[in-house]
Design a protein around this motif. Sequence first.
Motif, PDB file in Angstrom:
ATOM      1  N   GLY A 128      -2.757  -6.833   1.239  1.00 25.85           N
ATOM      2  CA  GLY A 128      -2.536  -8.127   0.567  1.00 25.85           C
ATOM      3  C   GLY A 128      -1.183  -8.156  -0.110  1.00 25.85           C
ATOM      4  O   GLY A 128      -1.045  -8.588  -1.250  1.00 25.85           O
ATOM      5  N   SER A 158       3.533 -10.041   3.201  1.00 22.69           N
ATOM      6  CA  SER A 158       3.416 -10.393   4.628  1.00 22.69           C
ATOM      7  C   SER A 158       1.994 -10.821   4.973  1.00 22.69           C
ATOM      8  O   SER A 158       1.789 -11.838   5.636  1.00 22.69           O
ATOM      9  CB  SER A 158       3.874  -9.236   5.525  1.00 22.69           C
ATOM     10  OG  SER A 158       3.079  -8.100   5.318  1.00 22.69           O
ATOM     11  N   VAL A 176      13.822  -9.772  -4.922  1.00 21.69           N
ATOM     12  CA  VAL A 176      14.921 -10.737  -4.791  1.00 21.69           C
ATOM     13  C   VAL A 176      14.790 -11.546  -3.507  1.00 21.69           C
ATOM     14  O   VAL A 176      14.361 -11.016  -2.484  1.00 21.69           O
ATOM     15  CB  VAL A 176      16.287 -10.009  -4.630  1.00 21.69           C
ATOM     16  CG1 VAL A 176      17.432 -10.942  -4.906  1.00 21.69           C
ATOM     17  CG2 VAL A 176      16.366  -8.774  -5.432  1.00 21.69           C
ATOM     18  N   ARG A 186       7.168  -9.305  -8.906  1.00 19.78           N
ATOM     19  CA  ARG A 186       6.336  -9.084  -7.709  1.00 19.78           C
ATOM     20  C   ARG A 186       4.881  -9.486  -7.964  1.00 19.78           C
ATOM     21  O   ARG A 186       4.244 -10.134  -7.145  1.00 19.78           O
ATOM     22  CB  ARG A 186       6.440  -7.622  -7.277  1.00 19.78           C
ATOM     23  CG  ARG A 186       5.616  -7.314  -6.036  1.00 19.78           C
ATOM     24  CD  ARG A 186       5.820  -5.888  -5.575  1.00 19.78           C
ATOM     25  NE  ARG A 186       4.648  -5.398  -4.886  1.00 19.78           N
ATOM     26  CZ  ARG A 186       4.482  -5.400  -3.574  1.00 19.78           C
ATOM     27  NH1 ARG A 186       5.416  -5.869  -2.788  1.00 19.78           N
ATOM     28  NH2 ARG A 186       3.375  -4.926  -3.021  1.00 19.78           N
ATOM     29  N   ILE A 216      -9.254   0.199   3.483  1.00 20.45           N
ATOM     30  CA  ILE A 216      -9.729   0.344   4.869  1.00 20.45           C
ATOM     31  C   ILE A 216      -9.268   1.720   5.368  1.00 20.45           C
ATOM     32  O   ILE A 216      -8.082   1.927   5.623  1.00 20.45           O
ATOM     33  CB  ILE A 216      -9.142  -0.778   5.772  1.00 20.45           C
ATOM     34  CG1 ILE A 216      -9.541  -2.159   5.245  1.00 20.45           C
ATOM     35  CG2 ILE A 216      -9.560  -0.595   7.220  1.00 20.45           C
ATOM     36  CD1 ILE A 216     -11.010  -2.506   5.351  1.00 20.45           C
ATOM     37  N   GLY A 235      13.542  -6.587   1.727  1.00 25.30           N
ATOM     38  CA  GLY A 235      12.198  -6.185   2.152  1.00 25.30           C
ATOM     39  C   GLY A 235      11.185  -7.311   2.101  1.00 25.30           C
ATOM     40  O   GLY A 235      10.449  -7.547   3.067  1.00 25.30           O
ATOM     41  N   THR A 236      11.164  -8.046   1.003  1.00 23.92           N
ATOM     42  CA  THR A 236      10.184  -9.123   0.861  1.00 23.92           C
ATOM     43  C   THR A 236      10.552 -10.290   1.774  1.00 23.92           C
ATOM     44  O   THR A 236       9.689 -10.888   2.412  1.00 23.92           O
ATOM     45  CB  THR A 236      10.111  -9.581  -0.603  1.00 23.92           C
ATOM     46  OG1 THR A 236       9.868  -8.424  -1.407  1.00 23.92           O
ATOM     47  CG2 THR A 236       8.996 -10.573  -0.817  1.00 23.92           C
TER      48      THR A 236
HETATM   49  C1  LIG Z   1      12.454   0.464  -4.970  1.00 23.89           C
HETATM   50  C2  LIG Z   1      12.218  -0.743  -4.137  1.00 23.89           C
HETATM   51  C3  LIG Z   1      12.936  -1.896  -4.421  1.00 23.89           C
HETATM   52  C4  LIG Z   1      12.742  -3.034  -3.671  1.00 23.89           C
HETATM   53  N1  LIG Z   1      13.491  -4.124  -3.981  1.00 23.89           N
HETATM   54  C5  LIG Z   1      13.328  -5.226  -3.252  1.00 23.89           C
HETATM   55  C6  LIG Z   1      14.098  -6.368  -3.519  1.00 23.89           C
HETATM   56  O1  LIG Z   1      14.914  -6.381  -4.420  1.00 23.89           O
HETATM   57  N2  LIG Z   1      13.930  -7.452  -2.774  1.00 23.89           N
HETATM   58  C7  LIG Z   1      13.037  -7.482  -1.774  1.00 23.89           C
HETATM   59  O2  LIG Z   1      12.920  -8.502  -1.133  1.00 23.89           O
HETATM   60  N3  LIG Z   1      12.269  -6.416  -1.490  1.00 23.89           N
HETATM   61  C8  LIG Z   1      12.393  -5.278  -2.192  1.00 23.89           C
HETATM   62  N4  LIG Z   1      11.650  -4.177  -1.908  1.00 23.89           N
HETATM   63  C9  LIG Z   1      10.795  -4.166  -0.750  1.00 23.89           C
HETATM   64  C10 LIG Z   1       9.511  -4.896  -0.894  1.00 23.89           C
HETATM   65  O3  LIG Z   1       8.778  -4.482  -1.997  1.00 23.89           O
HETATM   66  C11 LIG Z   1       8.718  -4.689   0.383  1.00 23.89           C
HETATM   67  O4  LIG Z   1       9.615  -4.652   1.443  1.00 23.89           O
HETATM   68  C12 LIG Z   1       7.716  -5.782   0.628  1.00 23.89           C
HETATM   69  O5  LIG Z   1       6.815  -5.834  -0.413  1.00 23.89           O
HETATM   70  C13 LIG Z   1       6.980  -5.542   1.932  1.00 23.89           C
HETATM   71  O6  LIG Z   1       5.873  -6.377   2.028  1.00 23.89           O
HETATM   72  P1  LIG Z   1       4.620  -5.959   2.897  1.00 23.89           P
HETATM   73  O7  LIG Z   1       3.682  -7.115   2.803  1.00 23.89           O
HETATM   74  O8  LIG Z   1       5.046  -5.519   4.224  1.00 23.89           O
HETATM   75  O9  LIG Z   1       4.020  -4.668   2.222  1.00 23.89           O
HETATM   76  P2  LIG Z   1       3.612  -4.318   0.721  1.00 23.89           P
HETATM   77  O10 LIG Z   1       4.180  -5.261  -0.247  1.00 23.89           O
HETATM   78  O11 LIG Z   1       3.894  -2.868   0.558  1.00 23.89           O
HETATM   79  O12 LIG Z   1       2.036  -4.537   0.737  1.00 23.89           O
HETATM   80  C14 LIG Z   1       1.135  -3.702   1.426  1.00 23.89           C
HETATM   81  C15 LIG Z   1      -0.220  -3.841   0.778  1.00 23.89           C
HETATM   82  O13 LIG Z   1      -1.190  -3.143   1.560  1.00 23.89           O
HETATM   83  C16 LIG Z   1      -2.118  -2.507   0.694  1.00 23.89           C
HETATM   84  N5  LIG Z   1      -2.718  -1.413   1.475  1.00 23.89           N
HETATM   85  C17 LIG Z   1      -2.082  -0.341   2.000  1.00 23.89           C
HETATM   86  N6  LIG Z   1      -2.944   0.405   2.724  1.00 23.89           N
HETATM   87  C18 LIG Z   1      -4.133  -0.202   2.669  1.00 23.89           C
HETATM   88  C19 LIG Z   1      -5.420   0.091   3.223  1.00 23.89           C
HETATM   89  N7  LIG Z   1      -5.620   1.129   4.022  1.00 23.89           N
HETATM   90  N8  LIG Z   1      -6.466  -0.735   2.918  1.00 23.89           N
HETATM   91  C20 LIG Z   1      -6.263  -1.824   2.123  1.00 23.89           C
HETATM   92  N9  LIG Z   1      -5.063  -2.147   1.583  1.00 23.89           N
HETATM   93  C21 LIG Z   1      -4.029  -1.352   1.856  1.00 23.89           C
HETATM   94  C22 LIG Z   1      -1.263  -2.077  -0.485  1.00 23.89           C
HETATM   95  O14 LIG Z   1      -2.040  -1.881  -1.637  1.00 23.89           O
HETATM   96  C23 LIG Z   1      -0.283  -3.238  -0.622  1.00 23.89           C
HETATM   97  O15 LIG Z   1      -0.730  -4.214  -1.520  1.00 23.89           O
HETATM   98  C24 LIG Z   1      11.793  -3.033  -2.630  1.00 23.89           C
HETATM   99  C25 LIG Z   1      11.046  -1.893  -2.339  1.00 23.89           C
HETATM  100  C26 LIG Z   1      11.267  -0.748  -3.075  1.00 23.89           C
HETATM  101  C27 LIG Z   1      10.436   0.452  -2.751  1.00 23.89           C
END
Ligand SMILES: Cc1cc2nc3c(=O)[nH]c(=O)nc-3n(C[C@H](O)[C@H](O)[C@H](O)COP(=O)(O)OP(=O)(O)OC[C@H]3O[C@@H](n4cnc5c(N)ncnc54)[C@H](O)[C@@H]3O)c2cc1C
Length: 378
Positions: A8, A11, A45, A96, A120, A278-279
């Motif tokens: 959640g 993405s 950001v 976030r 999961i 990343g976001t």
């Molecule tokens: C230090 C740092 C700084 C960053 N700065 C920025 C920035 O300035 N700007 C920007 O845009 N992005 C930034 N990012 C990146 C950004 O946080 C991620 O790229 C973005 O959140 C990715 O989204 P996602 O939905 O792919 O994954 P995530 O946001 O990582 O979400 C994945 C979710 O899956 C859940 N999950 C994982 N495994 C399981 C499972 N087996 N069962 C159930 N739930 C599970 C987790 O709890 C999590 O909530 C940064 C990242 C880091 C590490």
Amino acid sequence: MKIGIIGGGPSGLYLAILLKKQDARHEITIYERNGPNDTFGWGVVFSDKTLRKLRDYDAESYDSIAKAFALWENVAIVKGEDTITIRGNRFAGLQRLEMLQILSRRAEALGAKIQFNTFIPDPEALRDHDLVVGADGVNSLVRQRYTEQLKPDISTRPNKYIWWGTRQLFHALTLTFREFEGGVFAAHSYKFNRDMSTFIVECDYETWSAAGFENMTEAQSAAYLERVFARDLGGNNLLSNKSQWINFLLVKNRNWYFENVVLLGDALHTAHFSIGSGTKLALEDSIALFEALQEQPSVGAALELFTERRKPQIDEYQQAAYESLVWFEHARDYMHLDPLSFAYKLMMRSKRIDHENLRKRDPEFIARYEAAQTTVSS
Ligand SMILES: Cc1cc2nc3c(=O)[nH]c(=O)nc-3n(C[C@H](O)[C@H](O)[C@H](O)COP(=O)(O)OP(=O)(O)OC[C@H]3O[C@@H](n4cnc5c(N)ncnc54)[C@H](O)[C@@H]3O)c2cc1C
């Protein structure tokens, strides 16, 4: 369609919003291991361009996001006694947790189910769904479970970094470089609301190891870094949110999907935080997958189209992010430069911005830089 989304984060939530909005009959469940008020890290950001996209695809969530974000126009590069400001770089910062809560509320209002506190352990349990989405972040279990099919390529980068919050407000995207006890530290900082900033500290392994961070508690690391960045933090502390030193993982996958399983966001690809995408990439992946699912009659054909269209864009981003991460890994080599030349090199590190592009953004900065170069060569 019956869709299971593991994760959640931005993405997974945004995909659920777009699909439910388009067809309320979709049965969508998001499985999230954390609770609704838990999150790691502080602010994220977005660029102007990303915000416009979010407005076009879902005005409701955009409106809530727009009320919550902090805007800034400049990049500030701090080295020694100097701060070099480069204008024309419009960004928005957002907490976030707040972003996740906005997206969760919107997904639920549209009828998606979010099962919080649900881990999961094996995605195979959801394989009877029409579509299984691995939106489970950088350490994706879905990716690990299907290594053979997805063929991930993961590299652990040498630099160490740690993500803090602070009450010191950085009104520009501020990149601060400090030399301390023989080490070189870089901080990436920006405000993400009226009261708080994100403060990410990065250093090379030699710096990290010589400072003894390996044997320090979280509080000791914070205290050390508060000394490194004393003049930048203005007496404010570094605040932890399960902060720990980690290495950046560069994630790629040869195959983005197989059968009815697809990866999204950080599970699929990472881009170094120094280009702050990343976001943005996670949300834009959801838009791309949503569009492919609209256009194609079968899940298989949609996943193929998603890959075909999105992969070249991601490859280009990852290349720019790679150049940027390598620059930070070698920051020490640039520390001898005067602040203006240092800032100029830093701004061009990803090779997406060149001299003329920089002139368009901030003619004054380029004029200063050119004048300094003329003085040096004459
Ligand atoms: C230090 C740092 C700084 C960053 N700065 C920025 C920035 O300035 N700007 C920007 O845009 N992005 C930034 N990012 C990146 C950004 O946080 C991620 O790229 C973005 O959140 C990715 O989204 P996602 O939905 O792919 O994954 P995530 O946001 O990582 O979400 C994945 C979710 O899956 C859940 N999950 C994982 N495994 C399981 C499972 N087996 N069962 C159930 N739930 C599970 C987790 O709890 C999590 O909530 C940064 C990242 C880091 C590490």
